[in-house]
Design a protein around this motif. Structure first.
Motif, PDB file in Angstrom:
ATOM      1  N   PRO A  67       0.830  -1.217   0.000  1.00 15.89           N
ATOM      2  CA  PRO A  67       0.000   0.000   0.000  1.00 15.89           C
ATOM      3  C   PRO A  67       0.861   1.262   0.000  1.00 15.89           C
ATOM      4  CG  PRO A  67      -0.762  -1.574   1.664  1.00 15.89           C
ATOM      5  CD  PRO A  67       0.553  -2.091   1.160  1.00 15.89           C
ATOM      6  N   GLN A  68       0.429   2.245  -0.761  1.00 15.05           N
ATOM      7  CA  GLN A  68       1.113   3.536  -0.790  1.00 15.05           C
ATOM      8  C   GLN A  68       0.511   4.427   0.287  1.00 15.05           C
ATOM      9  OE1 GLN A  68       0.630   5.936  -4.378  1.00 15.05           O
ATOM     10  NE2 GLN A  68       2.857   6.171  -4.497  1.00 15.05           N
ATOM     11  N   ARG A  69       1.369   5.107   1.052  1.00  7.57           N
ATOM     12  CA  ARG A  69       0.892   5.917   2.177  1.00  7.57           C
ATOM     13  C   ARG A  69       0.924   7.407   1.858  1.00  7.57           C
ATOM     14  NH1 ARG A  69       0.680   2.680   6.693  1.00  7.57           N
ATOM     15  NH2 ARG A  69       1.787   0.689   6.549  1.00  7.57           N
TER      16      ARG A  69
ATOM     17  N   GLN B 263      15.672   2.460   1.489  1.00  4.35           N
ATOM     18  CA  GLN B 263      15.304   3.562   0.611  1.00  4.35           C
ATOM     19  C   GLN B 263      14.311   3.109  -0.453  1.00  4.35           C
ATOM     20  OE1 GLN B 263      19.063   4.923  -0.906  1.00  4.35           O
ATOM     21  NE2 GLN B 263      19.685   5.902   1.005  1.00  4.35           N
ATOM     22  N   VAL B 264      14.573   1.967  -1.066  1.00  3.06           N
ATOM     23  CA  VAL B 264      13.691   1.467  -2.126  1.00  3.06           C
ATOM     24  C   VAL B 264      12.287   1.210  -1.577  1.00  3.06           C
ATOM     25  CG1 VAL B 264      13.252  -0.459  -3.692  1.00  3.06           C
ATOM     26  CG2 VAL B 264      15.545   0.524  -3.539  1.00  3.06           C
ATOM     27  N   TYR B 265      12.199   0.646  -0.382  1.00  2.00           N
ATOM     28  CA  TYR B 265      10.893   0.399   0.231  1.00  2.00           C
ATOM     29  C   TYR B 265      10.116   1.702   0.390  1.00  2.00           C
ATOM     30  CZ  TYR B 265       7.427  -0.129   3.897  1.00  2.00           C
ATOM     31  OH  TYR B 265       6.254  -0.070   4.617  1.00  2.00           O
ATOM     32  N   TYR B 266      10.772   2.719   0.931  1.00  6.27           N
ATOM     33  CA  TYR B 266      10.074   3.984   1.175  1.00  6.27           C
ATOM     34  C   TYR B 266       9.796   4.744  -0.117  1.00  6.27           C
ATOM     35  CZ  TYR B 266      10.267   3.591   6.229  1.00  6.27           C
ATOM     36  OH  TYR B 266      10.065   3.175   7.520  1.00  6.27           O
ATOM     37  N   ILE B 267      10.676   4.633  -1.092  1.00  6.98           N
ATOM     38  CA  ILE B 267      10.427   5.261  -2.399  1.00  6.98           C
ATOM     39  C   ILE B 267       9.161   4.667  -3.028  1.00  6.98           C
ATOM     40  CG2 ILE B 267      11.284   5.462  -4.770  1.00  6.98           C
ATOM     41  CD1 ILE B 267      14.143   5.515  -3.500  1.00  6.98           C
TER      42      ILE B 267
ATOM     43  N   ILE C 119      10.546   5.117 -11.410  1.00  5.84           N
ATOM     44  CA  ILE C 119       9.859   5.664 -10.241  1.00  5.84           C
ATOM     45  C   ILE C 119       8.598   6.409 -10.681  1.00  5.84           C
ATOM     46  CG2 ILE C 119      10.071   7.263  -8.301  1.00  5.84           C
ATOM     47  CD1 ILE C 119      13.052   6.598  -8.249  1.00  5.84           C
ATOM     48  N   ARG C 120       7.489   6.117  -9.998  1.00  7.06           N
ATOM     49  CA  ARG C 120       6.193   6.645 -10.417  1.00  7.06           C
ATOM     50  C   ARG C 120       5.675   7.766  -9.524  1.00  7.06           C
ATOM     51  NH1 ARG C 120       3.025   0.993 -11.949  1.00  7.06           N
ATOM     52  NH2 ARG C 120       4.671   0.133 -13.306  1.00  7.06           N
ATOM     53  N   VAL C 121       6.514   8.280  -8.642  1.00  5.25           N
ATOM     54  CA  VAL C 121       6.114   9.414  -7.806  1.00  5.25           C
ATOM     55  C   VAL C 121       7.088  10.559  -8.068  1.00  5.25           C
ATOM     56  CG1 VAL C 121       5.096   7.932  -6.039  1.00  5.25           C
ATOM     57  CG2 VAL C 121       7.497   8.644  -5.822  1.00  5.25           C
TER      58      VAL C 121
END
Length: 363
Positions: free
Chosen positions: A10-12, A65-69, A91-93
């Motif tokens: 899930p994205q937060r 870092q990858v997890y949080y990105i 990266i999609r954000v």
């Protein structure tokens, strides 16, 4: 593969701030975190700060870092991030680069290829250095072209917003509180004017560094002045002299106790300008430094401050209070443009959130 797996999570409603400048949260990121968490609606902020000392152990940090990105709504950087470079177009954000220094002074990134203090072009391109940014903050658009070239980016990606820590430099209450805190921690500094020495970071120390530093210290009248050394966060230079008080980066910022600043080629001179503190430039290795490090300003002619390799001349100017404050203010304003109707922190944070909203509207 790791990023693709983490994208399944899930994205937060969260921003992740990543830095290689230190092992503790940079003050700019702390201010972003405080603002975003108080905002209505609030945004969560996670700060990941770790210097790259050992590539093997840093790999674990890159996994974090990858997890949080992958699970955040935006990424904010203050330096080059390896994970961002390697992932770049996947990266999609939105990725927002705020860089870690004020003003325009030295070539870096893509404009420093070939210089001894710069990076290898082959390595930079292999690691996709500074690729994938959606927006880049700069303290003034007066040098937009030079700044964009350093990131190999279109000038249109730049937006004018000095670093959040500028708000602290301009806050008189904060300044007085910090000065008193430093005097409490270092009571020997009370009662005399304080000179703060802030040399820039050099990948390779100058051949005459120790000799020049000793000459500068010996020129100080310690009956009239304190001498404080503020090392660069990643510098290994140590001044071992009982007359010198070293205040490392961390709990205190030595600039808040300064009555006078001696630097060389450091962007700390812009912070000094915001604090209205006289600046003197000790250029003991100018002949070699300007060859090793590409520069975007002419220190000898562009900076309205004494520029010399003579420590005696610097101390005489300090004692005589020989400093053109008005000329320095004009120089400062050309490099740091303050927002008119908001704080620097608010300006950057709202730009980040606008980038997120724009990304949602144009997936």
């Amino acid at each position: 593969m790791l990023y693709a797996l983490c994208r399944l999570l899930p994205q937060r409603q969260r921003i992740v701030c990543i830095s290689r400048q230190s092992d503790s949260a940079p003050v700019d990121f702390q201010l972003i975190k405080d603002y975003c968490e108080r905002r209505d609606p609030p945004w969560g902020v996670v700060i990941l700060a770790k210097q790259l000392r050992n590539p093997a152990t840093y790999l674990i940090e890159m996994i974090r870092q990858v997890y949080y990105i992958a699970t955040s709504r935006a990424v904010v950087l203050d330096s080059y991030c390896i994970a961002i470079g390697l992932l770049h177009d996947r990266i999609r954000v939105p990725i927002i680069q705020i860089w870690h220094s004020l003003g325009n002074m030295k070539r870096f990134g893509y404009t420093a290829f070939g210089a001894e203090e710069g990076h290898s072009e082959a390595t930079a391109r292999l690691m996709h250095m500074h690729e994938g940014y959606d927006a880049i903050a700069t303290s003034s658009l007066s040098f937009a072209n030079e700044f964009a070239a350093a990131f190999n980016a279109e000038p249109a990606k730049l937006f004018e917003a000095p670093l959040p820590r500028v708000d602290l430099l301009l806050d008189e209450t904060h300044r007085n509180r910090q000065r008193e805190a430093i005097h409490t921690a270092y009571p020997q500094l009370r009662g005399r004017e304080t000179i703060v020495y802030c040399p820039t970071f050099r990948k390779q120390p100058a051949a005459n560094e120790a000799e020049a530093t000793a000459a500068l210290i010996d020129a100080v009248d310690f009956d009239r002045f304190n001498f404080v050394y503020k090392p660069h966060p990643v510098s290994k230079q140590v001044i071992d002299d009982p007359r010198v008080v070293t205040i490392p980066s961390g709990q205190f910022d030595a600039l808040f106790v300064a009555d006078v600043i001696i630097s060389d080629y450091s962007t700390v001179i812009y912070e000094a300008g915001l604090l209205d503190i006289p600046v003197y430039l000790y250029a003991y290795d100018w002949a070699t430094y300007r060859e090793k490090r590409g520069l975007t300003i002419d220190f000898e002619n562009d900076v309205p401050a004494l520029f010399t390799d003579d420590p005696g001349a610097i101390m005489k100017a300090i004692e005589d209070k020989d400093f053109d404050a008005e000329a320095y203010r004009v120089f400062e304003n050309a490099n740091v443009t303050l927002p008119e109707n908001a704080s620097c922190t608010e300006t950057i944070c709202e730009a980040i959130i606008r980038a997120v909203m724009s990304c949602r509207e144009n997936p």
